[in-house]
Design an enzyme around this catalytic site. Structure first.
Site, PDB file in Angstrom:
ATOM      1  N   LYS A  52     -42.447  48.580  68.984  1.00 20.46           N
ATOM      2  CA  LYS A  52     -42.397  47.120  68.923  1.00 20.46           C
ATOM      3  C   LYS A  52     -41.030  46.667  68.423  1.00 20.46           C
ATOM      4  O   LYS A  52     -40.428  45.746  68.953  1.00 20.46           O
ATOM      5  CB  LYS A  52     -43.515  46.592  68.001  1.00 20.46           C
ATOM      6  CG  LYS A  52     -44.895  46.675  68.648  1.00 20.46           C
ATOM      7  CD  LYS A  52     -46.039  46.418  67.671  1.00 20.46           C
ATOM      8  CE  LYS A  52     -47.377  46.635  68.388  1.00 20.46           C
ATOM      9  NZ  LYS A  52     -48.534  46.556  67.502  1.00 20.46           N
ATOM     10  N   GLN A  96     -50.165  45.460  61.493  1.00 19.33           N
ATOM     11  CA  GLN A  96     -50.616  46.550  62.356  1.00 19.33           C
ATOM     12  C   GLN A  96     -51.985  47.061  61.916  1.00 19.33           C
ATOM     13  O   GLN A  96     -52.180  47.408  60.743  1.00 19.33           O
ATOM     14  CB  GLN A  96     -49.578  47.698  62.325  1.00 19.33           C
ATOM     15  CG  GLN A  96     -49.903  48.864  63.239  1.00 19.33           C
ATOM     16  CD  GLN A  96     -49.889  48.497  64.724  1.00 19.33           C
ATOM     17  OE1 GLN A  96     -48.982  47.815  65.200  1.00 19.33           O
ATOM     18  NE2 GLN A  96     -50.894  48.953  65.448  1.00 19.33           N
ATOM     19  N   ASP A 119     -50.665  38.072  67.393  1.00 18.79           N
ATOM     20  CA  ASP A 119     -51.725  38.912  67.957  1.00 18.79           C
ATOM     21  C   ASP A 119     -52.846  38.062  68.560  1.00 18.79           C
ATOM     22  O   ASP A 119     -53.697  38.580  69.279  1.00 18.79           O
ATOM     23  CB  ASP A 119     -52.321  39.806  66.850  1.00 18.79           C
ATOM     24  CG  ASP A 119     -51.833  41.239  66.965  1.00 18.79           C
ATOM     25  OD1 ASP A 119     -51.392  41.632  68.062  1.00 18.79           O
ATOM     26  OD2 ASP A 119     -51.908  41.958  65.950  1.00 18.79           O
TER      27      ASP A 119
END
Ligand code: NAD
Length: 281
Positions: A52, A96, A119
């Site tokens: 990422k 995460q 997200d």
């Protein structure tokens, strides 16, 4: 059969995003920033976060990774999120997953300012998506959606079957297909006859986590099949779709790896840029 090249599609999307970041920089004299919080030393999470960060840098985003040991207190993480919420240089925040057991995942998700929730997991974004309003959209289903649209720009009236009903994949995928006027069936572990459901589908999105569950004789001729699954087996990584069998009937199919996976990260960058743009209005 069209092999849907997710690597190529993701590279194209990143190139578009890179241009967009350059334009935003000249217009606003700043670039969107993505901050990732990584807790613990799980290898897959570390690899995801590294990828990422690399992709974010590649398109010109400001990117930062904040690392905590497994033992970090929930309070510390929540305080850091509050700090990032009020930091104007941070456009997107991603924690995460998975988290260590002593940290309440939902509390963490809800602590993130919905306007920085890249997200798309915050209940506000989940609600907005299901109501058809503007929202952050979870990266993996967004990537699937963009791949499907490349093959079939007009999805109106198509029958879609989503296999799996997770908050991460199946449910948001269903909302995106509904928004495109598909007739959507969402299936799951208690579905009575999954094969019969799949045989009706013009579009199948499989997000289950069972190696090669979807077989060749489950597929209507010329269906578009998107395989979200990433399953480690003795024969290497395979998807939720039996690739060799399904490729004989499908009109288009994503490979694993090289299908949905690369699009997921590219969509995270897109979400970060979209959060930035909304914050500048
Ligand atoms: P999950 O475990 O949260 O959900 C799985 C879903 O599958 C559940 O809704 C369950 O009801 C359903 N299911 C289980 N058995 C079934 C059966 N026999 N028939 C029909 N449905 C069944 O999984 P998830 O987080 O949505 O992930 C699914 C897969 O996608 C995993 O392999 C995961 O590794 C992969 N994944 C890939 C990406 C990517 O970027 N490509 C991202 C996230 C997850």
């Amino acid at each position: 059969m069209i092999l849907i090249d997710g690597k190529k599609a993701a590279a194209e999307l990143r190139a578009e995003l890179k241009e967009e970041v350059a334009e935003l920089k000249s217009k606003h004299n700043k670039v969107p920033g993505l901050t990732v919080i990584l807790i613990g030393d799980l290898t897959p999470s570390q690899i995801y976060v590294r990828n990422k960060e690399k992709s974010a840098n590649e398109v010109g985003l400001k990117s930062e990774v904040i690392k905590y040991p497994d033992s970090v207190e929930e309070k510390t993480v929540l305080e850091k999120i509050q700090e990032l919420n009020s930091d104007e240089t941070v456009s997107g925040i991603l924690v995460q997953l998975p988290l260590p057991k002593h940290i309440d995942k939902q509390k963490v998700i809800e602590a993130i300012d919905p306007s920085k929730d890249v997200d798309g997991f915050h209940p506000m974004n989940v609600g907005n998506l299901s109501s058809g309003y503007e929202s952050s959209i979870p990266c993996t289903p967004l990537g699937c959606y963009l791949l499907i649209k490349k093959i079939e720009p007009n999805l109106s009236g198509k029958k879609a079957v989503v296999v799996g009903r997770s908050n991460l994949n199946g449910k948001p995928m269903t909302q995106l297909l509904l928004k495109e006027n598909c007739t959507v069936t969402i299936t799951h572990s208690k579905t009575k006859d999954l094969k019969a459901e799949c045989l009706e589908a013009d579009i199948i999105v499989a997000a289950v986590g069972i190696p090669e569950l979807v077989r060749g004789d489950w597929i209507k001729k010329d269906a578009i099949v998107i395989d979200v699954g990433i399953n480690k087996t003795d024969n290497g990584i395979v998807g939720d779709v039996h690739f060799d069998e399904v490729s004989k009937n499908a009109k288009a199919l994503t490979p694993v790896p090289g299908g949905v996976g690369p699009m997921t990260i590219a969509c995270l960058l897109k979400n970060t840029i979209d959060c930035f743009k909304r914050s500048q209005i």
